[in-house]
Scaffold this motif. Structure first.
Motif, PDB file in Angstrom:
ATOM      1  N   TYR A 160       0.831  -1.210   0.000  1.00 42.50           N
ATOM      2  CA  TYR A 160       0.000   0.000   0.000  1.00 42.50           C
ATOM      3  C   TYR A 160       0.863   1.256   0.000  1.00 42.50           C
ATOM      4  CZ  TYR A 160      -3.875  -3.111   0.955  1.00 42.50           C
ATOM      5  OH  TYR A 160      -4.814  -4.104   0.859  1.00 42.50           O
ATOM      6  N   ALA A 161       2.019   1.202   0.653  1.00 39.80           N
ATOM      7  CA  ALA A 161       2.916   2.356   0.650  1.00 39.80           C
ATOM      8  C   ALA A 161       3.402   2.662  -0.762  1.00 39.80           C
ATOM      9  CB  ALA A 161       4.096   2.089   1.588  1.00 39.80           C
ATOM     10  N   ARG A 162       3.791   1.627  -1.491  1.00 41.14           N
ATOM     11  CA  ARG A 162       4.278   1.835  -2.853  1.00 41.14           C
ATOM     12  C   ARG A 162       3.158   2.286  -3.793  1.00 41.14           C
ATOM     13  NH1 ARG A 162       9.112   0.517  -4.398  1.00 41.14           N
ATOM     14  NH2 ARG A 162      10.560  -0.465  -2.933  1.00 41.14           N
ATOM     15  N   LEU A 163       1.975   1.712  -3.615  1.00 40.53           N
ATOM     16  CA  LEU A 163       0.848   2.093  -4.464  1.00 40.53           C
ATOM     17  C   LEU A 163       0.458   3.549  -4.234  1.00 40.53           C
ATOM     18  CD1 LEU A 163      -1.445   1.405  -6.433  1.00 40.53           C
ATOM     19  CD2 LEU A 163      -2.758   0.550  -4.474  1.00 40.53           C
ATOM     20  N   SER A 164       0.292   3.934  -2.977  1.00 39.38           N
ATOM     21  CA  SER A 164      -0.113   5.314  -2.678  1.00 39.38           C
ATOM     22  C   SER A 164       0.985   6.303  -3.057  1.00 39.38           C
ATOM     23  CB  SER A 164      -0.461   5.450  -1.198  1.00 39.38           C
ATOM     24  OG  SER A 164       0.646   5.129  -0.381  1.00 39.38           O
ATOM     25  N   ARG A 165       2.243   5.903  -2.920  1.00 40.36           N
ATOM     26  CA  ARG A 165       3.350   6.790  -3.317  1.00 40.36           C
ATOM     27  C   ARG A 165       3.306   7.060  -4.817  1.00 40.36           C
ATOM     28  NH1 ARG A 165       8.302   5.712  -5.554  1.00 40.36           N
ATOM     29  NH2 ARG A 165       9.971   7.259  -5.140  1.00 40.36           N
ATOM     30  N   SER A 166       3.162   6.014  -5.620  1.00 47.31           N
ATOM     31  CA  SER A 166       3.141   6.205  -7.074  1.00 47.31           C
ATOM     32  C   SER A 166       1.929   7.024  -7.510  1.00 47.31           C
ATOM     33  CB  SER A 166       3.146   4.843  -7.778  1.00 47.31           C
ATOM     34  OG  SER A 166       1.975   4.097  -7.460  1.00 47.31           O
ATOM     35  N   GLN A 167       0.781   6.769  -6.880  1.00 48.78           N
ATOM     36  CA  GLN A 167      -0.417   7.529  -7.227  1.00 48.78           C
ATOM     37  C   GLN A 167      -0.283   8.995  -6.827  1.00 48.78           C
ATOM     38  OE1 GLN A 167      -3.332   6.457  -8.773  1.00 48.78           O
ATOM     39  NE2 GLN A 167      -2.299   4.528  -9.203  1.00 48.78           N
ATOM     40  N   THR A 168       0.322   9.252  -5.664  1.00 51.19           N
ATOM     41  CA  THR A 168       0.500  10.633  -5.199  1.00 51.19           C
ATOM     42  C   THR A 168       1.479  11.389  -6.092  1.00 51.19           C
ATOM     43  OG1 THR A 168       0.074   9.929  -2.926  1.00 51.19           O
ATOM     44  CG2 THR A 168       1.127  12.070  -3.228  1.00 51.19           C
ATOM     45  N   LEU A 169       2.564  10.742  -6.493  1.00 48.81           N
ATOM     46  CA  LEU A 169       3.517  11.384  -7.384  1.00 48.81           C
ATOM     47  C   LEU A 169       2.869  11.746  -8.715  1.00 48.81           C
ATOM     48  CD1 LEU A 169       6.718   9.218  -6.758  1.00 48.81           C
ATOM     49  CD2 LEU A 169       6.340  11.594  -6.077  1.00 48.81           C
ATOM     50  N   ALA A 170       1.991  10.883  -9.192  1.00 48.08           N
ATOM     51  CA  ALA A 170       1.285  11.178 -10.445  1.00 48.08           C
ATOM     52  C   ALA A 170       0.360  12.380 -10.284  1.00 48.08           C
ATOM     53  CB  ALA A 170       0.497   9.954 -10.898  1.00 48.08           C
ATOM     54  N   GLN A 171      -0.287  12.485  -9.126  1.00 46.33           N
ATOM     55  CA  GLN A 171      -1.188  13.612  -8.891  1.00 46.33           C
ATOM     56  C   GLN A 171      -0.422  14.916  -8.689  1.00 46.33           C
ATOM     57  OE1 GLN A 171      -4.502  13.419  -9.181  1.00 46.33           O
ATOM     58  NE2 GLN A 171      -4.267  11.239  -9.650  1.00 46.33           N
ATOM     59  N   GLN A 172       0.776  14.836  -8.104  1.00 44.92           N
ATOM     60  CA  GLN A 172       1.549  16.050  -7.848  1.00 44.92           C
ATOM     61  C   GLN A 172       1.914  16.784  -9.132  1.00 44.92           C
ATOM     62  OE1 GLN A 172       4.841  14.624  -5.420  1.00 44.92           O
ATOM     63  NE2 GLN A 172       4.047  15.729  -3.655  1.00 44.92           N
ATOM     64  N   SER A 173       2.107  16.041 -10.197  1.00 43.73           N
ATOM     65  CA  SER A 173       2.505  16.659 -11.467  1.00 43.73           C
ATOM     66  C   SER A 173       1.313  17.112 -12.311  1.00 43.73           C
ATOM     67  CB  SER A 173       3.354  15.677 -12.279  1.00 43.73           C
ATOM     68  OG  SER A 173       2.626  14.486 -12.554  1.00 43.73           O
ATOM     69  N   ALA A 174       0.103  16.903 -11.823  1.00 43.08           N
ATOM     70  CA  ALA A 174      -1.086  17.283 -12.585  1.00 43.08           C
ATOM     71  C   ALA A 174      -1.270  18.800 -12.571  1.00 43.08           C
ATOM     72  CB  ALA A 174      -2.321  16.592 -12.017  1.00 43.08           C
ATOM     73  N   ALA A 175      -1.922  19.304 -13.604  1.00 36.82           N
ATOM     74  CA  ALA A 175      -2.097  20.756 -13.744  1.00 36.82           C
ATOM     75  C   ALA A 175      -2.972  21.332 -12.636  1.00 36.82           C
ATOM     76  CB  ALA A 175      -2.694  21.068 -15.118  1.00 36.82           C
ATOM     77  N   TYR A 176      -3.995  20.601 -12.241  1.00 36.13           N
ATOM     78  CA  TYR A 176      -4.905  21.139 -11.229  1.00 36.13           C
ATOM     79  C   TYR A 176      -4.211  21.308  -9.874  1.00 36.13           C
ATOM     80  CZ  TYR A 176      -5.536  16.634  -8.866  1.00 36.13           C
ATOM     81  OH  TYR A 176      -5.339  15.487  -8.153  1.00 36.13           O
ATOM     82  N   MET A 177      -3.172  20.456  -9.614  1.00 34.72           N
ATOM     83  CA  MET A 177      -2.423  20.610  -8.372  1.00 34.72           C
ATOM     84  C   MET A 177      -1.596  21.888  -8.393  1.00 34.72           C
ATOM     85  SD  MET A 177      -2.935  18.196  -6.112  1.00 34.72           S
ATOM     86  CE  MET A 177      -1.429  18.027  -5.156  1.00 34.72           C
ATOM     87  N   GLN A 178      -1.025  22.188  -9.549  1.00 32.31           N
ATOM     88  CA  GLN A 178      -0.276  23.432  -9.665  1.00 32.31           C
ATOM     89  C   GLN A 178      -1.196  24.631  -9.466  1.00 32.31           C
ATOM     90  OE1 GLN A 178       2.969  23.204  -9.913  1.00 32.31           O
ATOM     91  NE2 GLN A 178       2.914  20.969 -10.212  1.00 32.31           N
ATOM     92  N   ALA A 179      -2.390  24.543 -10.013  1.00 32.80           N
ATOM     93  CA  ALA A 179      -3.352  25.640  -9.844  1.00 32.80           C
ATOM     94  C   ALA A 179      -3.765  25.777  -8.386  1.00 32.80           C
ATOM     95  CB  ALA A 179      -4.575  25.386 -10.720  1.00 32.80           C
ATOM     96  N   ALA A 180      -3.954  24.653  -7.699  1.00 38.41           N
ATOM     97  CA  ALA A 180      -4.333  24.695  -6.289  1.00 38.41           C
ATOM     98  C   ALA A 180      -3.219  25.302  -5.437  1.00 38.41           C
ATOM     99  CB  ALA A 180      -4.671  23.290  -5.795  1.00 38.41           C
ATOM    100  N   ARG A 181      -1.970  25.000  -5.775  1.00 41.91           N
ATOM    101  CA  ARG A 181      -0.842  25.586  -5.044  1.00 41.91           C
ATOM    102  C   ARG A 181      -0.795  27.104  -5.256  1.00 41.91           C
ATOM    103  NH1 ARG A 181       2.115  20.939  -6.938  1.00 41.91           N
ATOM    104  NH2 ARG A 181       2.671  19.542  -5.216  1.00 41.91           N
ATOM    105  N   MET A 182      -0.998  27.510  -6.503  1.00 43.44           N
ATOM    106  CA  MET A 182      -0.975  28.940  -6.805  1.00 43.44           C
ATOM    107  C   MET A 182      -2.123  29.672  -6.127  1.00 43.44           C
ATOM    108  SD  MET A 182       0.063  28.813 -10.849  1.00 43.44           S
ATOM    109  CE  MET A 182      -0.056  30.596 -11.010  1.00 43.44           C
TER     110      MET A 182
END
Length: 284
Positions: A160-182
């Motif tokens: 579960y650690a590896r699965l959630s890590r890979s999924q989180t890394l994929a979400q971090q690079s998404a455009a909507y995450m950048q917009a949320a940070r801004m």
């Protein structure tokens, strides 16, 4: 335009079938959990009451699954054993899902140093054969249901650690995450509002499919004497206690085995259906 219409209808029919299957298997799983929670009220006889005059009695109208070597009603023992077997499995799967997912999200968010340390730690646990490592941990701890749960949790969280890590890394690079940070969203808000809802699907499917596996491994530890201890009714220990009666009184051993088979099948079918339901290809 005309070719697209049949495709849309097929997708809707498929989605409706998946919804009905998901509701059906969810209802079966929920019924099984509720029945196990209230198992002490569903037993036709006291699962601990011994009557040597009924020892090894075959199935009959009074004792549908027969009696064990001590004259205890097997149906009552199987029903009572569901509380230990099913609820312990759900506790185990819930713990490794939450703990492993938190570790994975932390690895993805905290940076390279923390990520490297925690991932190498998970590699250490994955380097050992799973069930063998669980046997060793349970043996060191002295057996018992709680120790068996701890032993299986120790070998199961890295997935579960590896699965959630890979999924989180994929979400971090998404455009909507950048917009949320801004927009000024805090780290906690980003994780709770954006990351968790988007990674929960694969994690939930994995957890559902893991219920059957964990149930069989818990039963396996109990079968080997490293899980539940007699006279506590638990399906694995019940099979271990009566395995030498299989050639002459097979109903005593097959009753808890059949209970494991039914429970694992229900949760596996629920997991398979949930995976198909959440598959984007079936939701177009």
């Amino acid at each position: 335009m005309n070719k697209a219409a049949p495709t849309i209808r097929v997708q809707k029919v498929r989605q409706n079938k998946l919804q009905k299957k998901l509701c059906f298997f969810s209802a079966l799983a929920l019924l099984l959990i509720i029945a196990s929670f209230f198992s002490e009220y569903l037993c036709p006889y006291d699962p601990y009451l011994q009557d040597l005059s009924l020892a090894k009695a075959p199935p009959s109208s009074e004792h549908l699954l027969g009696a064990d070597r001590y004259g205890r009603d097997m149906l009552s023992r199987v029903i009572a054993g569901s509380k230990t077997s099913i609820l312990s499995t759900l506790l185990l799967v819930g713990f490794i899902t939450v703990f492993g997912s938190l570790i994975g999200i932390t690895c993805a968010w905290a940076g390279k140093k923390v990520d490297t340390i925690l991932m190498r730690l998970s590699d250490m646990f994955l380097a050992f054969p799973g069930l063998v490592f669980a046997l060793a941990v349970a043996a060191v701890l002295g057996g018992g249901v709680h120790n068996a749960i701890f032993a299986l949790a120790a070998i199961s969280w890295p997935k579960y650690a590896r699965l959630s890590r890979s999924q989180t890394l994929a979400q971090q690079s998404a455009a909507y995450m950048q917009a949320a940070r801004m927009a000024g969203s805090s780290t906690l808000k980003l994780i709770c509002k954006h990351v968790l809802p988007n990674i929960s699907g694969p994690i939930l499917v994995t957890a559902m499919l893991d219920i059957g596996t964990m149930m069989m491994e818990l039963a396996g530890l109990s079968f080997l004497g490293l899980g539940a201890k007699p006279p506590i009714p638990e399906w694995g220990s019940m099979m271990s206690d009566t395995r030498n009666l299989l050639p002459t009184q097979p109903w005593v051993t097959l009753a808890p085995g059949f209970a494991i088979f039914i429970s694992v099948m229900i949760f596996n079918l629920l997991g398979d259906t949930l995976r198909d339901y959440l598959d984007p290809k079936n939701r177009r």
